[in-house]
Design an enzyme around this catalytic site. Structure first.
Site, PDB file in Angstrom:
ATOM      1  N   ALA A   1     -11.659  65.198  51.532  1.00 53.37           N
ATOM      2  CA  ALA A   1     -11.774  64.381  50.352  1.00 53.37           C
ATOM      3  C   ALA A   1     -11.986  65.043  49.143  1.00 53.37           C
ATOM      4  CB  ALA A   1     -12.346  62.890  50.437  1.00 53.37           C
TER       5      ALA A   1
ATOM      6  N   GLY B   1     -11.997  64.523  55.544  1.00 48.98           N
ATOM      7  CA  GLY B   1     -10.574  63.897  55.356  1.00 48.98           C
ATOM      8  C   GLY B   1      -9.451  64.732  55.881  1.00 48.98           C
TER       9      GLY B   1
ATOM     10  N   GLU C   1      -9.294  63.941  59.524  1.00 51.63           N
ATOM     11  CA  GLU C   1      -8.888  62.745  59.597  1.00 51.63           C
ATOM     12  C   GLU C   1      -7.482  62.509  59.254  1.00 51.63           C
ATOM     13  OE1 GLU C   1     -12.093  61.656  56.957  1.00 51.63           O
ATOM     14  OE2 GLU C   1     -13.189  60.344  58.453  1.00 51.63           O
TER      15      GLU C   1
ATOM     16  N   GLU D   1     -19.077  65.904  56.494  1.00 49.20           N
ATOM     17  CA  GLU D   1     -19.514  64.779  55.708  1.00 49.20           C
ATOM     18  C   GLU D   1     -21.164  64.995  55.633  1.00 49.20           C
ATOM     19  OE1 GLU D   1     -17.113  64.316  57.558  1.00 49.20           O
ATOM     20  OE2 GLU D   1     -15.329  63.463  56.661  1.00 49.20           O
TER      21      GLU D   1
END
Ligand code: CO8
Length: 258
Positions: free
Chosen positions: A66, A109, A112, A132
């Site tokens: 992200a 992300g 993911e 993260e």
């Protein structure tokens, strides 16, 4: 299809190639990219001329997570009220088979996003991780859940708690990756797999996807029951008659998606 700022969309017959296109930020997933990628994928998913989607990044990064710059100033209440990042869940609900073609970093992300796809084809340069925790946060697009289902508790805990990355070989051995290919062949191999899927009977391919995904949501007995019912229903399709006739007649089937 409309022009996008953060992705490239290319049609190759029944295959659609979606390329993340924020190279300077290693394809960091900002809100714009999320909206564009999910929106484009949904539009393609609704199109009966789409048989398979391939999502890829660059040689250096599938996606490095992200967008930290965009995320850093957010408040908890703001994220909650906007249900921040829930749009990613829509990718997991596509009915068309999807392939993640991953080279370089697939972190946070990015990992993911790759796990939201049905097949994960990795270049030998790919590195996967959920780092993260090093930023003082945790995975937020399903990483702790999908990674654990893919590789088991031992490795998922290792990756989520230490933030270390795994290379393609370790990821394949652990069950995260479907196939590893030389980096130079990544797109060719991923598109060939996509074309092979796109040539199948679309309803049969969708049902196969639905059946496998059901394994993650239900008990074994319920899952087998669901599969059996799908299996029975496939015999109502003209494509079942065509597929079996083609086998008996020793020719290639011509599926009409009906
Ligand atoms: N966000 C924003 N920018 C990034 C990101 C990112 N995730 N990753 C890299 N970039 C940028 C860098 O800032 C840099 O920009 P600039 O050139 O302007 O300085 C550029 O990309 C190139 O990066 P590096 O110079 O760092 O390249 P290196 O080759 O030295 O390192 C790494 C590559 C190892 C990938 C490194 O960039 C890195 O560690 N990136 C961050 C990886 C990370 O921590 N990812 C997890 C992010 S958090 C997350 O994904 C949570 C998802 C769930 C949220 C759910 C909310 C509800």
């Amino acid at each position: 299809m409309s022009a996008y700022e953060t992705i490239l969309v290319e049609r190759r017959g029944r295959v659609a190639l979606l390329t993340l296109n924020r190279p300077k930020a290693l394809n960091a997933l900002n809100a714009r990219l999320m909206e564009e990628l999910v929106g484009a994928a949904e539009e393609l998913d609704r199109d009966p001329d789409t048989g398979c989607l391939v999502i890829t990044g660059s040689e250096r990064a599938f996606a490095a997570g992200a967008d930290i710059t965009e995320m850093a100033p957010r408040t908890s209440v703001e994220m909650y009220l906007r249900d921040w990042f829930s749009a990613w869940d829509r990718l997991g609900r596509l009915r068309t088979p999807t392939i993640a073609a991953v080279a370089g970093h697939a972190l946070g992300g990015g990992c993911e996003l790759a796990m939201l796809c049905d097949l994960l084809i990795a270049a030998d340069t790919a590195r996967f991780g959920q780092p993260e925790v090093k930023l003082g946060v945790i995975p937020g697009i399903g990483g702790s859940q999908r990674l654990t289902r893919a590789v088991g508790k031992a490795k998922a805990m290792d990756l989520c708690l230490t933030g270390r990355t795994m290379d393609a070989t370790e990821a394949e051995r652990a069950g995260l990756v479907s196939r590893i290919v030389p980096a130079a062949d990544l797109l060719t191999e991923a598109l060939a797999a996509a074309e092979a899927i796109a040539r199948l009977s679309a309803p049969a391919a969708m049902m196969a996807k639905e059946a496998v995904n059901t394994a993650f949501e239900t008990t074994l007995a319920e899952g087998v029951h669901f599969e059996r019912r799908l299996f029975h229903s496939v015999f109502a399709f003209a494509d079942q008659k065509e597929g079996m006739a083609a086998f008996v007649e020793k020719r290639e089937p011509e599926f009409r998606n009906e």
